[in-house]
Design an enzyme around this catalytic site. Sequence first.
Site, PDB file in Angstrom:
ATOM      1  N   LEU A 182      57.571  81.983 101.274  1.00 50.18           N
ATOM      2  CA  LEU A 182      57.477  83.422 101.456  1.00 50.18           C
ATOM      3  C   LEU A 182      56.027  83.881 101.435  1.00 50.18           C
ATOM      4  O   LEU A 182      55.718  84.996 101.844  1.00 50.18           O
ATOM      5  CB  LEU A 182      58.252  84.150 100.347  1.00 50.18           C
ATOM      6  CG  LEU A 182      59.760  83.927 100.313  1.00 50.18           C
ATOM      7  CD1 LEU A 182      60.351  84.578  99.068  1.00 50.18           C
ATOM      8  CD2 LEU A 182      60.410  84.489 101.564  1.00 50.18           C
ATOM      9  N   GLY A 183      55.143  83.010 100.919  1.00 49.75           N
ATOM     10  CA  GLY A 183      53.731  83.364 100.860  1.00 49.75           C
ATOM     11  C   GLY A 183      53.414  84.348  99.753  1.00 49.75           C
ATOM     12  O   GLY A 183      52.576  85.238  99.922  1.00 49.75           O
ATOM     13  N   VAL A 184      54.094  84.190  98.604  1.00 46.48           N
ATOM     14  CA  VAL A 184      53.857  85.104  97.486  1.00 46.48           C
ATOM     15  C   VAL A 184      53.476  84.329  96.230  1.00 46.48           C
ATOM     16  O   VAL A 184      53.853  83.172  96.055  1.00 46.48           O
ATOM     17  CB  VAL A 184      55.110  85.965  97.179  1.00 46.48           C
ATOM     18  CG1 VAL A 184      55.384  86.928  98.311  1.00 46.48           C
ATOM     19  CG2 VAL A 184      56.327  85.077  96.911  1.00 46.48           C
ATOM     20  N   GLY A 228      56.076  54.075  80.781  1.00 46.54           N
ATOM     21  CA  GLY A 228      56.801  53.054  81.529  1.00 46.54           C
ATOM     22  C   GLY A 228      58.199  53.490  81.914  1.00 46.54           C
ATOM     23  O   GLY A 228      58.805  52.940  82.833  1.00 46.54           O
ATOM     24  N   ASN A 229      58.746  54.509  81.213  1.00 44.90           N
ATOM     25  CA  ASN A 229      60.066  55.041  81.566  1.00 44.90           C
ATOM     26  C   ASN A 229      60.020  55.913  82.817  1.00 44.90           C
ATOM     27  O   ASN A 229      61.049  56.256  83.388  1.00 44.90           O
ATOM     28  CB  ASN A 229      60.645  55.881  80.427  1.00 44.90           C
ATOM     29  CG  ASN A 229      61.334  55.057  79.366  1.00 44.90           C
ATOM     30  OD1 ASN A 229      60.897  55.032  78.219  1.00 44.90           O
ATOM     31  ND2 ASN A 229      62.409  54.379  79.735  1.00 44.90           N
ATOM     32  N   SER A 230      58.835  56.275  83.225  1.00 47.58           N
ATOM     33  CA  SER A 230      58.668  57.170  84.370  1.00 47.58           C
ATOM     34  C   SER A 230      59.379  56.626  85.598  1.00 47.58           C
ATOM     35  O   SER A 230      59.159  55.496  86.008  1.00 47.58           O
ATOM     36  CB  SER A 230      57.187  57.318  84.679  1.00 47.58           C
ATOM     37  OG  SER A 230      56.870  58.635  84.951  1.00 47.58           O
ATOM     38  N   VAL A 257      53.988  84.725  92.197  1.00 47.69           N
ATOM     39  CA  VAL A 257      54.949  85.491  91.397  1.00 47.69           C
ATOM     40  C   VAL A 257      54.879  85.129  89.923  1.00 47.69           C
ATOM     41  O   VAL A 257      54.326  84.090  89.533  1.00 47.69           O
ATOM     42  CB  VAL A 257      56.391  85.255  91.895  1.00 47.69           C
ATOM     43  CG1 VAL A 257      56.561  85.725  93.324  1.00 47.69           C
ATOM     44  CG2 VAL A 257      56.778  83.790  91.764  1.00 47.69           C
ATOM     45  N   HIS A 277      53.793  59.489  90.965  1.00 47.31           N
ATOM     46  CA  HIS A 277      52.604  59.031  90.247  1.00 47.31           C
ATOM     47  C   HIS A 277      52.719  57.564  89.830  1.00 47.31           C
ATOM     48  O   HIS A 277      51.722  56.931  89.514  1.00 47.31           O
ATOM     49  CB  HIS A 277      52.316  59.931  89.035  1.00 47.31           C
ATOM     50  CG  HIS A 277      53.289  59.832  87.915  1.00 47.31           C
ATOM     51  ND1 HIS A 277      54.246  60.793  87.658  1.00 47.31           N
ATOM     52  CD2 HIS A 277      53.453  58.893  86.964  1.00 47.31           C
ATOM     53  CE1 HIS A 277      54.944  60.450  86.602  1.00 47.31           C
ATOM     54  NE2 HIS A 277      54.492  59.293  86.160  1.00 47.31           N
ATOM     55  N   ASP A 286      57.072  65.160  92.457  1.00 46.44           N
ATOM     56  CA  ASP A 286      56.702  63.880  91.838  1.00 46.44           C
ATOM     57  C   ASP A 286      57.759  62.814  92.091  1.00 46.44           C
ATOM     58  O   ASP A 286      58.124  62.052  91.201  1.00 46.44           O
ATOM     59  CB  ASP A 286      56.468  64.055  90.328  1.00 46.44           C
ATOM     60  CG  ASP A 286      55.827  62.824  89.699  1.00 46.44           C
ATOM     61  OD1 ASP A 286      55.162  62.068  90.429  1.00 46.44           O
ATOM     62  OD2 ASP A 286      55.995  62.608  88.486  1.00 46.44           O
TER      63      ASP A 286
END
Length: 422
Positions: free
Chosen positions: A320-322, A260-262, A324, A148, A178
Amino acid sequence: MTEDSNQEKKQNTINDQGTNDHHNHGGRLLVTILLAGILGGGITAGAGYLYLQTNGSTNGPTFSSLSGRKTIQAPVISGKTNASKVYNNLKGAVVSVLNQQRNSSSSADSFFASSSSSSGNSLQTVSEGSGVIYRSADAAAYIVTNRHVVAGANRLQVVLYDGTRVTAKLIGSDAMTDLAVLQIPNSSVKSVAQFGNSNQIQTGQTVLAIGSPLGTDYASSVTQGIVSAPKRLVSNTSEDGKTNYGDSVAIQTDAAINPGNSGGPLVNTAGQVIGINSQKLTQTTSGESVEGMGFAIPSNTVVDIVNKLVRDGKVTRPALGVQVVDLSEVSTDDRQNRLKLPNSVKGGIVIAGFSDSKSPAKKAGMKRYDVIVAVNGKHVSDLADMRDIIYKMVVGDSVRIRFYRGADQKTVTVKMSESLKE
């Protein structure tokens, strides 16, 4: 932690790793996340400070007379603290990252402004973040930062510790974690950071956060705190709020992390990067403010992702297509009446649904309310455990899943497909 330098953006999201196994957590505290960038407004001046002179003693405070009164004097500290040594060894590897975007200005504005194009579209720094140099080889240096921080940039500039500005190339970025990787010439690079093992960090250990809070005016600032929790599940939604990547595992710390620390490093006392600072908690939905709750992407996740970004320019994930939910979040009544689990089952993840009709887990015979307790022989107590195992594999790998369907324990082999999400 991206914010326009002229406005403050608050989001109800955290951008971190995830899969298409998103779920709704009953009873989970919803939070508002302030993604750090450049806050609008100025900094109020006028605070006064009292500095006490020292007499050179290193054996504790001494007293002297001032207008007939005894005043305490602070001792001189000999040598450097661990924090100082860590900072001095690492500061050269921490950079500021400037996100510059085109601003379509009026003809009058473009007449008086220095424009990078003849059409009147000038490049302006709209946000600033941090980054850390982790590799230097073959005339190039590589920087990891937050996705970001660099999103939407028409040009990226990096400001090194000594003030040198260089234009950076975006190698690749990943929305789920991210994370992003930048490349710059290494001719001016003098320091490179090393990663530590985030699986070895412990609650209560001392950590430092280094970066550029409020931008380059405060570059190379350092704050100190502790690890509040080595693994914390946090909600993960895209910046526009349209795409949910599930939950991500983050390091929670009380080290001050400001706009700004990002993208800057979270460091242990050995000087190793154990996380990349990504977001901070500012308040709950009830409006109550909170203090000292920042989050960092664990270094083991960072190393895995940056290697894939450098190699392929993107990250392809197995799935896995789940959908949960952690068993710990299921009520006692539902455990007994709906899941009908044995009392011996204390942890696991519950299948709440499937991504689509082509879900690999569904094709393998798994059903809603099955409770996964192990993958490839490794115990799974929650979603964090599951991801630690799955994300070390590749699309097409087969995994053996042990699960409970009611009181019956079963095992099935699932061949993982590619995640449909970015």
